[in-house]
Design an enzyme around this catalytic site. Structure first.
Site, PDB file in Angstrom:
ATOM      1  N   LYS A   1     -27.715 -86.993 -31.917  1.00  0.00           N
ATOM      2  CA  LYS A   1     -26.389 -88.027 -32.386  1.00  0.00           C
ATOM      3  C   LYS A   1     -25.127 -87.855 -31.935  1.00  0.00           C
ATOM      4  O   LYS A   1     -24.195 -88.389 -32.593  1.00  0.00           O
ATOM      5  CB  LYS A   1     -26.427 -88.174 -33.919  1.00  0.00           C
ATOM      6  CG  LYS A   1     -27.801 -88.312 -34.672  1.00  0.00           C
ATOM      7  CD  LYS A   1     -27.668 -88.505 -36.143  1.00  0.00           C
ATOM      8  CE  LYS A   1     -28.802 -88.632 -36.861  1.00  0.00           C
ATOM      9  NZ  LYS A   1     -28.652 -88.809 -38.443  1.00  0.00           N
TER      10      LYS A   1
ATOM     11  N   HIS B   1     -24.976 -79.679 -41.996  1.00  0.00           N
ATOM     12  CA  HIS B   1     -24.629 -80.908 -42.819  1.00  0.00           C
ATOM     13  C   HIS B   1     -23.310 -81.728 -42.121  1.00  0.00           C
ATOM     14  O   HIS B   1     -22.371 -81.010 -42.278  1.00  0.00           O
ATOM     15  CB  HIS B   1     -24.473 -80.551 -44.338  1.00  0.00           C
ATOM     16  CG  HIS B   1     -25.761 -80.351 -44.905  1.00  0.00           C
ATOM     17  ND1 HIS B   1     -25.956 -79.502 -46.033  1.00  0.00           N
ATOM     18  CD2 HIS B   1     -27.189 -80.406 -44.601  1.00  0.00           C
ATOM     19  CE1 HIS B   1     -27.375 -79.399 -46.402  1.00  0.00           C
ATOM     20  NE2 HIS B   1     -28.049 -79.917 -45.432  1.00  0.00           N
TER      21      HIS B   1
ATOM     22  N   ARG C   1     -34.642 -76.801 -40.019  1.00  0.00           N
ATOM     23  CA  ARG C   1     -35.703 -77.803 -40.227  1.00  0.00           C
ATOM     24  C   ARG C   1     -36.824 -77.659 -39.319  1.00  0.00           C
ATOM     25  O   ARG C   1     -36.535 -77.065 -38.217  1.00  0.00           O
ATOM     26  CB  ARG C   1     -34.987 -79.265 -40.041  1.00  0.00           C
ATOM     27  CG  ARG C   1     -33.722 -79.500 -40.631  1.00  0.00           C
ATOM     28  CD  ARG C   1     -32.853 -80.761 -40.097  1.00  0.00           C
ATOM     29  NE  ARG C   1     -31.987 -81.253 -40.772  1.00  0.00           N
ATOM     30  CZ  ARG C   1     -30.532 -81.025 -40.307  1.00  0.00           C
ATOM     31  NH1 ARG C   1     -30.316 -80.016 -39.464  1.00  0.00           N
ATOM     32  NH2 ARG C   1     -29.433 -81.222 -41.141  1.00  0.00           N
TER      33      ARG C   1
ATOM     34  N   TYR D   1     -26.507 -77.510 -53.922  1.00  0.00           N
ATOM     35  CA  TYR D   1     -27.005 -76.141 -53.911  1.00  0.00           C
ATOM     36  C   TYR D   1     -26.108 -75.271 -54.976  1.00  0.00           C
ATOM     37  O   TYR D   1     -26.574 -74.401 -55.404  1.00  0.00           O
ATOM     38  CB  TYR D   1     -27.156 -75.137 -52.483  1.00  0.00           C
ATOM     39  CG  TYR D   1     -28.049 -75.997 -51.760  1.00  0.00           C
ATOM     40  CD1 TYR D   1     -29.614 -75.658 -51.751  1.00  0.00           C
ATOM     41  CD2 TYR D   1     -27.741 -76.585 -50.533  1.00  0.00           C
ATOM     42  CE1 TYR D   1     -30.261 -76.353 -51.045  1.00  0.00           C
ATOM     43  CE2 TYR D   1     -28.728 -77.240 -49.973  1.00  0.00           C
ATOM     44  CZ  TYR D   1     -29.876 -76.954 -49.927  1.00  0.00           C
ATOM     45  OH  TYR D   1     -30.807 -77.795 -49.013  1.00  0.00           O
TER      46      TYR D   1
ATOM     47  N   ARG E   1     -35.858 -73.660 -46.008  1.00  0.00           N
ATOM     48  CA  ARG E   1     -34.691 -74.047 -45.723  1.00  0.00           C
ATOM     49  C   ARG E   1     -33.569 -74.240 -47.053  1.00  0.00           C
ATOM     50  O   ARG E   1     -32.434 -73.570 -47.195  1.00  0.00           O
ATOM     51  CB  ARG E   1     -34.545 -75.441 -45.064  1.00  0.00           C
ATOM     52  CG  ARG E   1     -32.857 -75.838 -44.713  1.00  0.00           C
ATOM     53  CD  ARG E   1     -33.124 -77.423 -43.773  1.00  0.00           C
ATOM     54  NE  ARG E   1     -31.972 -77.987 -43.641  1.00  0.00           N
ATOM     55  CZ  ARG E   1     -31.090 -77.902 -42.722  1.00  0.00           C
ATOM     56  NH1 ARG E   1     -30.804 -77.022 -42.064  1.00  0.00           N
ATOM     57  NH2 ARG E   1     -29.900 -78.627 -42.826  1.00  0.00           N
TER      58      ARG E   1
ATOM     59  N   HIS F   1     -39.248 -77.316 -45.518  1.00  0.00           N
ATOM     60  CA  HIS F   1     -37.835 -77.730 -45.863  1.00  0.00           C
ATOM     61  C   HIS F   1     -37.423 -76.560 -47.137  1.00  0.00           C
ATOM     62  O   HIS F   1     -36.558 -76.461 -47.490  1.00  0.00           O
ATOM     63  CB  HIS F   1     -37.645 -78.893 -46.135  1.00  0.00           C
ATOM     64  CG  HIS F   1     -36.567 -79.584 -45.964  1.00  0.00           C
ATOM     65  ND1 HIS F   1     -36.041 -79.689 -44.406  1.00  0.00           N
ATOM     66  CD2 HIS F   1     -35.337 -79.949 -46.572  1.00  0.00           C
ATOM     67  CE1 HIS F   1     -34.931 -79.998 -44.354  1.00  0.00           C
ATOM     68  NE2 HIS F   1     -34.265 -80.269 -45.560  1.00  0.00           N
TER      69      HIS F   1
END
Length: 283
Positions: free
Chosen positions: A170, A259, A145, A268, A236, A233
């Site tokens: 996080k 993810h 990212r 994808y 990516r 992006h």
């Protein structure tokens, strides 16, 4: 208002362990909501939230009609905010109860072909544009990212074995991204010649700003004569799409991308499916 928002921000940072980008977005969303409603926190009702979301969807809050993903983020921001207020004893009834997220139409992401990626990276001169070439190469070859690229530190790089350590935030475990052979020489050359101290791509004592990387990318796209709307992006997306096409297990791709949910990565698979439909149209 400011004091409550800062207390909420501290809660998100130290208890929920949200990333800096999430903190900024949530604080901004909550501030807009409270300004619009203009009520004391303990007087806010569900109808106030509904009126705000209606105004938001019409474009009255931001000046333009937002996408479903933006509306969904506002709802997440307000959910977190009012949950915090409830936990803290500042409110006794949560106005977010029964407020649902909009149904989001999943869009198959745009991507570049492998030839287009090669042309893009090759558009930068290694002698006097090594920094730009290295940054664009890592966006693709490590599937980063833009925020991950800009925050990348010199201590996050390993050449033996070759991988990058990417901070996930996080409270989540950092991910290790193996580096393919094609990108190792240019990254090593850049590190040896530029000798960055803290951040891999520095701007004084800070890291390079995302807008700078975006400007580099746009210049490369123009030189490579790529007629697509390319964003950081996009590289990516291209990384993930090419891995899926080459038969890499989707769970491995999920780990490489960082993810949380496999459903996010599964988009994808639809790219490969779309290729099949396009192929039979040529019959």
């Amino acid at each position: 208002m400011d004091k409550v928002i800062e207390m909420f921000s501290d809660y998100l940072a130290h208890v929920r362990r949200h990333s800096e980008n999430t903190l900024k977005a949530y604080k901004k969303d909550v501030r807009k909501f409270l300004t619009y409603v203009g009520k004391q926190i303990n007087n806010i009702e569900r109808k106030d939230v509904e009126e705000f979301l209606k105004a938001l969807s019409k474009g009255d809050i931001t000046g333009e009609s937002p996408r479903e993903t933006t509306i969904s983020r506002y709802i997440s921001s307000l959910n977190s905010f009012f949950n915090y207020l409830e936990l803290s004893g500042m409110i006794y009834e949560n106005p977010m109860e029964r407020i649902k997220h909009p149904r989001i139409r999943r869009k198959i992401p745009d991507f570049l072909t492998e030839d287009e990626v090669s042309s893009l990276i090759g558009a930068f001169n290694e002698e006097n544009e090594l920094r730009q070439k290295t940054a664009i190469s890592l966006l693709y070859y490590a599937g980063l990212r833009i925020s991950e690229l800009c925050n990348l530190r010199t201590t996050d790089i390993s050449f033996i074995p070759p991988f990058l350590r990417v901070e996930m935030g996080k409270g989540r475990k950092d991910r290790l991204v193996p580096l393919p052979d094609k990108v190792i020489p240019i990254l090593k050359k850049y590190i040896d010649l530029e000798n960055p101290k803290i951040f891999v791509f520095e701007n004084g004592k800070k890291h390079v700003h995302p807008s700078t990387v975006f400007r580099w990318l746009k210049e490369g796209v123009k030189r490579a004569n790529i007629k697509k709307d390319v964003h950081p992006h996009t590289l990516r997306h291209s990384y993930a799409t090419h891995l899926i096409r080459k038969g890499v297990n989707i769970k491995v791709v999920q780990e490489l991308l960082g993810h949380t949910n496999l459903s996010t990565t599964s988009i994808y698979l639809h790219v490969a499916d779309q290729e099949k439909f396009d192929a039979v149209k040529k019959l």
